[in-house]
Write an enzyme that holds these catalytic residues in place. Structure first.
Site, mmCIF file in Angstrom:
data_model
loop_
_atom_site.group_PDB
_atom_site.id
_atom_site.type_symbol
_atom_site.label_atom_id
_atom_site.label_comp_id
_atom_site.label_asym_id
_atom_site.label_seq_id
_atom_site.Cartn_x
_atom_site.Cartn_y
_atom_site.Cartn_z
ATOM 1 N N LYS A 156 -36.060 -2.906 -12.302
ATOM 2 C CA LYS A 156 -37.056 -3.540 -11.424
ATOM 3 C C LYS A 156 -37.747 -2.515 -10.526
ATOM 4 O O LYS A 156 -38.954 -2.538 -10.360
ATOM 5 C CB LYS A 156 -36.398 -4.624 -10.555
ATOM 6 C CG LYS A 156 -35.789 -5.768 -11.337
ATOM 7 C CD LYS A 156 -35.258 -6.875 -10.434
ATOM 8 C CE LYS A 156 -34.162 -6.462 -9.499
ATOM 9 N NZ LYS A 156 -32.918 -6.035 -10.180
ATOM 10 N N ARG A 178 -33.013 -13.404 -3.720
ATOM 11 C CA ARG A 178 -31.863 -13.270 -4.617
ATOM 12 C C ARG A 178 -31.135 -14.596 -4.816
ATOM 13 O O ARG A 178 -30.233 -14.672 -5.644
ATOM 14 C CB ARG A 178 -30.876 -12.247 -4.053
ATOM 15 C CG ARG A 178 -31.396 -10.840 -4.208
ATOM 16 C CD ARG A 178 -30.323 -9.823 -3.973
ATOM 17 N NE ARG A 178 -30.814 -8.486 -4.223
ATOM 18 C CZ ARG A 178 -30.132 -7.393 -4.001
ATOM 19 N NH1 ARG A 178 -28.920 -7.471 -3.515
ATOM 20 N NH2 ARG A 178 -30.640 -6.206 -4.256
ATOM 21 N N ARG A 219 -27.228 6.510 -13.428
ATOM 22 C CA ARG A 219 -28.245 6.456 -12.382
ATOM 23 C C ARG A 219 -27.924 7.421 -11.242
ATOM 24 O O ARG A 219 -26.776 7.552 -10.846
ATOM 25 C CB ARG A 219 -28.367 5.029 -11.838
ATOM 26 C CG ARG A 219 -29.606 4.850 -10.967
ATOM 27 C CD ARG A 219 -30.105 3.435 -10.996
ATOM 28 N NE ARG A 219 -29.433 2.596 -10.020
ATOM 29 C CZ ARG A 219 -29.919 1.437 -9.591
ATOM 30 N NH1 ARG A 219 -31.070 0.992 -10.060
ATOM 31 N NH2 ARG A 219 -29.266 0.708 -8.728
ATOM 32 N N ARG A 245 -24.720 6.377 -6.196
ATOM 33 C CA ARG A 245 -24.475 5.403 -5.135
ATOM 34 C C ARG A 245 -23.176 4.651 -5.402
ATOM 35 O O ARG A 245 -22.841 4.378 -6.545
ATOM 36 C CB ARG A 245 -25.636 4.388 -5.084
ATOM 37 C CG ARG A 245 -26.787 4.879 -4.236
ATOM 38 C CD ARG A 245 -28.007 3.978 -4.298
ATOM 39 N NE ARG A 245 -27.681 2.572 -4.478
ATOM 40 C CZ ARG A 245 -28.535 1.687 -4.983
ATOM 41 N NH1 ARG A 245 -29.733 2.055 -5.367
ATOM 42 N NH2 ARG A 245 -28.198 0.439 -5.102
ATOM 43 N N ARG A 303 -21.320 -6.948 -9.053
ATOM 44 C CA ARG A 303 -22.724 -7.285 -8.757
ATOM 45 C C ARG A 303 -23.324 -8.168 -9.855
ATOM 46 O O ARG A 303 -24.119 -9.067 -9.572
ATOM 47 C CB ARG A 303 -23.552 -6.009 -8.600
ATOM 48 C CG ARG A 303 -23.207 -5.233 -7.332
ATOM 49 C CD ARG A 303 -23.881 -3.881 -7.305
ATOM 50 N NE ARG A 303 -25.304 -3.979 -7.051
ATOM 51 C CZ ARG A 303 -26.193 -3.058 -7.411
ATOM 52 N NH1 ARG A 303 -25.820 -1.982 -8.057
ATOM 53 N NH2 ARG A 303 -27.466 -3.220 -7.125
#
Length: 210
Positions: A13, A88, A123, A156, A167
């Site tokens: 996104k 969300r 990532r 992260r 998540r």
């Protein structure tokens, strides 16, 4: 154009929002970036948010809505905006409508959990400017260094596999129902995730009729 991007964490996104932002000349409002800035600066809202983020939980609605509303009142949002990471939950979507924040389309990037877990492992995020990279799909020019500001790239905490699974569970339970919410309003556009960033962008541009 006022746009919401939907999709699981790691669906791309943020990357697509940046591309659309340049293409349409409208800002991307990333709640993640706003919150990360607050967390980094140690503001009261940031410290509150940090507890939730690090345990893979969602930040409370009142905190998010307040931040977003302030941001959308700024001049650069007059011609439209892209909301990335917000809403969300259905209560958040309802709260946005209740305070008069309307959208033209909700774009959902469709992608499997297996692909997400694999992708998130690669990532990397700049600790200074929050720009994101991927060791395979979108590597920096110099390994470990941000192209934009030269900052150090890090993994992260919320990209670690066990946090990603937590998540994804939260996404399926809390966020996925938004697809029905926007479909009922005739605003949902679905795009299948493509093998490359460019092909995903092409599919999005077609879906939105840009």
């Amino acid at each position: 154009m006022k746009l919401i991007l939907l999709g699981a964490p790691g669906a791309g996104k943020g990357t697509q929002a940046e591309i659309l932002s340049r293409k349409c000349g409208i800002p991307t409002i990333s709640t993640g970036n706003i919150l990360r800035a607050a967390m980094k600066n140690g503001t009261p809202v940031g410290l509150k948010a940090k507890e939730y983020v690090e345990s893979g939980k969602l930040v409370p609605d009142d905190v998010i809505i307040g931040i977003v509303r302030e941001r959308l009142a700024e001049d650069d949002c007059k011609n439209g905006y892209i909301l990335d990471g917000m809403p969300r939950t259905i209560p958040q979507a309802q709260a946005l409508e209740d305070v008069g924040i309307e959208v033209d389309a909700a774009l959902s990037i469709e992608i499997s959990d297996e692909v997400i877990i694999e992708r998130m492992a690669g990532r990397r995020t700049c600790k200074d400017c929050s720009a994101t990279y991927h060791v395979v799909n979108n590597p920096p020019k110099v390994e470990g260094k941000c192209d934009n500001c030269g900052g150090e790239l890090t993994i992260r905490k919320d990209d670690a596999p066990e946090t990603v699974k937590a998540r994804l569970d939260v996404y399926h339970k809390e966020t996925e129902p938004l697809k029905d919410f926007y479909e009922k309003r005739g605003k949902l556009k679905k795009v299948e995730n493509q093998p490359t960033i460019e092909l995903t962008t092409k599919a999005i541009v077609e879906a939105l009729g840009l």
